[in-house]
Design an enzyme around this catalytic site. Structure first.
Site, PDB file in Angstrom:
ATOM      1  N   GLU A 250       0.839  -1.198   0.033  1.00  9.03           N
ATOM      2  CA  GLU A 250      -0.030   0.189   0.068  1.00  9.03           C
ATOM      3  C   GLU A 250       0.912   1.369  -0.116  1.00  9.03           C
ATOM      4  O   GLU A 250       1.514   1.472   0.988  1.00  9.03           O
ATOM      5  CB  GLU A 250      -0.927   0.039   1.238  1.00  9.03           C
ATOM      6  N   CYS A 284      -2.573   9.290   2.070  1.00 11.17           N
ATOM      7  CA  CYS A 284      -2.070   8.615   0.750  1.00 11.17           C
ATOM      8  C   CYS A 284      -3.082   9.028  -0.437  1.00 11.17           C
ATOM      9  O   CYS A 284      -2.573   9.061  -1.391  1.00 11.17           O
ATOM     10  CB  CYS A 284      -1.962   7.279   1.023  1.00 11.17           C
TER      11      CYS A 284
HETATM   12  P1  NAD Z   1       8.180   5.161   4.937  1.00 16.68           P
HETATM   13  O1  NAD Z   1       8.339   4.341   3.820  1.00 16.68           O
HETATM   14  O2  NAD Z   1       9.351   6.162   5.114  1.00 16.68           O
HETATM   15  O3  NAD Z   1       8.180   4.336   6.403  1.00 16.68           O
HETATM   16  C1  NAD Z   1       7.288   3.422   6.445  1.00 16.68           C
HETATM   17  C2  NAD Z   1       7.543   2.270   7.384  1.00 16.68           C
HETATM   18  O4  NAD Z   1       8.567   1.299   6.613  1.00 16.68           O
HETATM   19  C3  NAD Z   1       8.008   2.666   8.788  1.00 16.68           C
HETATM   20  O5  NAD Z   1       7.624   1.963   9.823  1.00 16.68           O
HETATM   21  C4  NAD Z   1       9.397   2.532   8.599  1.00 16.68           C
HETATM   22  O6  NAD Z   1      10.190   2.539   9.737  1.00 16.68           O
HETATM   23  C5  NAD Z   1       9.605   1.265   7.711  1.00 16.68           C
HETATM   24  N1  NAD Z   1      10.976   1.139   6.970  1.00 16.68           N
HETATM   25  C6  NAD Z   1      11.712   1.992   6.408  1.00 16.68           C
HETATM   26  N2  NAD Z   1      12.722   1.392   5.823  1.00 16.68           N
HETATM   27  C7  NAD Z   1      12.435   0.195   5.968  1.00 16.68           C
HETATM   28  C8  NAD Z   1      13.104  -1.047   5.362  1.00 16.68           C
HETATM   29  N3  NAD Z   1      14.356  -0.842   4.607  1.00 16.68           N
HETATM   30  N4  NAD Z   1      12.760  -2.384   5.629  1.00 16.68           N
HETATM   31  C9  NAD Z   1      11.293  -2.377   6.207  1.00 16.68           C
HETATM   32  N5  NAD Z   1      10.867  -1.366   6.740  1.00 16.68           N
HETATM   33  C10 NAD Z   1      11.212  -0.201   6.553  1.00 16.68           C
HETATM   34  O7  NAD Z   1       6.740   5.900   4.634  1.00 16.68           O
HETATM   35  P2  NAD Z   1       5.943   7.236   5.856  1.00 16.68           P
HETATM   36  O8  NAD Z   1       6.904   8.464   5.786  1.00 16.68           O
HETATM   37  O9  NAD Z   1       5.891   6.574   7.164  1.00 16.68           O
HETATM   38  O10 NAD Z   1       4.738   7.209   5.475  1.00 16.68           O
HETATM   39  C11 NAD Z   1       4.494   8.121   4.387  1.00 16.68           C
HETATM   40  C12 NAD Z   1       4.259   7.388   3.075  1.00 16.68           C
HETATM   41  O11 NAD Z   1       3.279   6.119   3.142  1.00 16.68           O
HETATM   42  C13 NAD Z   1       3.502   8.296   1.920  1.00 16.68           C
HETATM   43  O12 NAD Z   1       4.114   7.699   0.750  1.00 16.68           O
HETATM   44  C14 NAD Z   1       1.888   7.554   1.924  1.00 16.68           C
HETATM   45  O13 NAD Z   1       1.303   7.657   0.725  1.00 16.68           O
HETATM   46  C15 NAD Z   1       2.415   6.092   2.123  1.00 16.68           C
HETATM   47  N6  NAD Z   1       0.726   5.758   2.895  1.00 16.68           N
HETATM   48  C16 NAD Z   1       0.108   4.702   1.804  1.00 16.68           C
HETATM   49  C17 NAD Z   1      -0.903   4.263   2.352  1.00 16.68           C
HETATM   50  C18 NAD Z   1      -1.683   3.196   1.596  1.00 16.68           C
HETATM   51  O14 NAD Z   1      -2.644   2.638   2.203  1.00 16.68           O
HETATM   52  N7  NAD Z   1      -1.598   3.164   0.433  1.00 16.68           N
HETATM   53  C19 NAD Z   1      -1.497   4.643   3.768  1.00 16.68           C
HETATM   54  C20 NAD Z   1      -0.839   5.589   4.228  1.00 16.68           C
HETATM   55  C21 NAD Z   1       0.676   6.210   3.953  1.00 16.68           C
END
Ligand code: NAD
Length: 480
Positions: A250, A284
């Site tokens: 997602e 998102c």
């Molecule tokens: P992010 O990708 O920076 O982090 C998301 C999660 O991934 C965090 O818990 C982070 O610690 C973890 N993470 C980071 N590096 C990792 C790795 N190498 N391996 C495993 N886990 C890792 O995203 P964010 O800044 O927290 O959230 C914002 C983003 O999320 C935006 O792009 C938004 O559009 C998206 N989002 C999508 C949805 C959806 O349902 N499609 C919903 C909410 C947010």
């Protein structure tokens, strides 16, 4: 003696501290006020081992489905009991308005009720193969489901995956975000109070690049459910490829609403308010582009501008029209993106920079026009209260503009003529299309993306089937 509020990780049915703690600040003031135990790789291994024991013992998968219904309903009821306290924590750590924080926990409880209703209806099929065979399918849990959560709606996004995973009999290891992880601990408390067996859910707050990456690569991980940004999703998919681990992705979006010449202006303006200013645009599925028929363009730019300038800006606890962004980094990124757009020729009708005179992370509600369609601001996710408005002349042009990014999460159409609205909606690329109300739908309606917005579906009955795998059993009968 520490003076900050302290929170812990939940592993194998117990709360656990750590040598190091991650500091949490209040986006409304910029002040650090709490800390949470930073999970280590060893903690991640302990959580995975606990979940694996649960799977091996069939703790959730071998009991009668009615038992899982009972657990899920009990969790929903415990979440409701915790909502007032939990919402205050979420409001403070995340910056979001108290009303939205409360709504998130109400939604979290609803996910458990909804999937409780399905936990005893996961039925296979019987497949006719003639009299010599009996053949049937069953839906088996994946095993250990690793769920990685972003910071924008931590409890509700967590519940969105956790509830169907438990309903289907999986054990779960959750990685909460480094920013805004505190309120998610209330979900673990609710599970604990509801009597969910130890190991069935484990909650870790640790660095994504360390603990998150370790969980993704762990040999006992049977499924990855990731919600977050595109670059992280891509990295996880590369790691998941090593063991061909099934994944739900997602990811982000750059969603557009198309406003036809006959749209109802009040519906459009209400939807702009919800679409781009709700949760300060950190959604998102935010409406980040408004494509308007040229005959209505000037009028709508003026009305949207008036709306933006009329929003109250303040701390989440005051339930303002616009709350702060989640972090200083996020504020800097959003502001820099607006400044780059302006430098590239966009006209900033209102906003465009942070609110001055405060240490909080407040961004002005921003409306940009005269934007080139191949520019960063038209193509890439901002994740802040920033709306681009762009005119179109024909339906074909509007559809091409809406579909012309690498994303495909949601889209919207506004028109009093439903036949035209539906025709346009069917041409839009995305997992969900709203007509005449942005965010129409609910936890019952499937949600997810195409293209770089990801794959797999959450919410609704369909999502349950992301948490199971089909097994077919074919029996050869002895000749009579
Ligand atoms: P992010 O990708 O920076 O982090 C998301 C999660 O991934 C965090 O818990 C982070 O610690 C973890 N993470 C980071 N590096 C990792 C790795 N190498 N391996 C495993 N886990 C890792 O995203 P964010 O800044 O927290 O959230 C914002 C983003 O999320 C935006 O792009 C938004 O559009 C998206 N989002 C999508 C949805 C959806 O349902 N499609 C919903 C909410 C947010």
């Amino acid at each position: 003696m520490h003076t900050l509020e302290r929170y812990y990780n939940y592993i194998d049915g117990a709360w656990k501290g750590a040598d190091t703690f991650i500091k949490i600040d209040d986006p409304a003031s910029g002040e650090v006020y709490a800390e949470i135990a930073e999970a280590s790789v060893e903690d991640a291994d302990a959580a995975m081992a606990a979940a694996q024991r649960c799977v091996a013992a069939g703790t959730l998968s071998s009991v009668s489905p009615a038992q899982r219904v009972t657990w899920l309903l009990a969790i929903a009821s415990e979440i409701k009991a915790l909502t007032e306290d939990a919402a205050l924590v979420l409001c403070r750590e995340n910056g979001k308005s108290l009303e939205v924080a409360r709504g998130e926990f109400e939604e979290a409880a609803r996910y458990f009720e909804y999937y409780a209703g399905m936990a005893d209806k996961i039925e296979g099929t019987s497949i006719p193969l003639g009299n010599d065979y009996i053949d049937f399918t069953s839906y088996e849990p994946m095993g250990v489901s690793v769920q990685i959560v972003p910071w924008n709606f931590p409890p509700s996004i967590c519940a969105r995956s956790l509830a169907p995973a438990l309903a289907a009999g999986n054990a779960v290891v959750i990685k909460s975000p480094e920013i805004s992880p505190l309120a998610m601990t209330f979900l673990a408390t609710a599970c604990q109070r509801a009597g969910l067996p130890r190991g069935a859910i484990n909650l870790l707050c640790g660095k994504g690049s360390v603990v998150g990456a370790h969980l993704v690569k762990h040999p006992n991980t049977n499924q990855i459910v990731f919600t977050g940004s595109v670059p992280t999703g891509q990295r996880i998919l590369r790691d998941a490829a090593e063991r061909a681990t099934p994944s739900v992705m997602e990811l982000g979006g750059k969603s557009a609403a198309i406003v036809h010449a006959d749209a109802d202006i009040e519906q459009v303006i209400d939807s702009v308010q919800a679409g781009i200013f709700f949760n300060a645009g950190q959604v998102c599925s935010a409406m980040s582009r408004l494509l308007v028929h040229r005959s209505r363009y000037d009028d709508i730019v003026e009305r949207v501008c008036k709306l933006a300038e009329g929003l109250s800006i303040g701390p989440g606890i005051e339930n303002p029209g616009l709350s702060p962004l989640v972090s200083r980094d996020q504020l800097e990124q959003v502001e820099a993106m607006c400044q780059r757009a302006i430098a590239a020729g966009a006209t900033c009708v209102t906003g465009g920079e942070r609110v001055s005179g405060t240490n909080g992370y407040f961004m002005q509600p921003t409306v940009l026009i005269d934007v080139a369609v191949d520019s960063e601001i038209f193509q890439d996710e901002v994740f802040g209260p920033v709306l681009v408005i762009h005119p179109f002349d024909t339906e074909d042009e509007a559809v091409a503009l809406a579909n012309g990014t690498k994303f495909g999460l949601v889209a919207g159409v506004f028109d009093i003529y439903l036949d035209r609205a539906l025709r346009t909606a069917r041409r839009l690329r995305g997992g969900q299309v709203f007509i005449n109300e942005w965010f129409a739908g609910g936890i019952e309606t499937p949600f997810g993306g195409v293209g770089l917005s990801g794959f797999g579906r959450e919410k609704g009955q369909e999502a349950l089937y992301s948490y199971v795998q089909t097994r077919n059993i074919a029996i050869r009968l002895k000749d009579a």
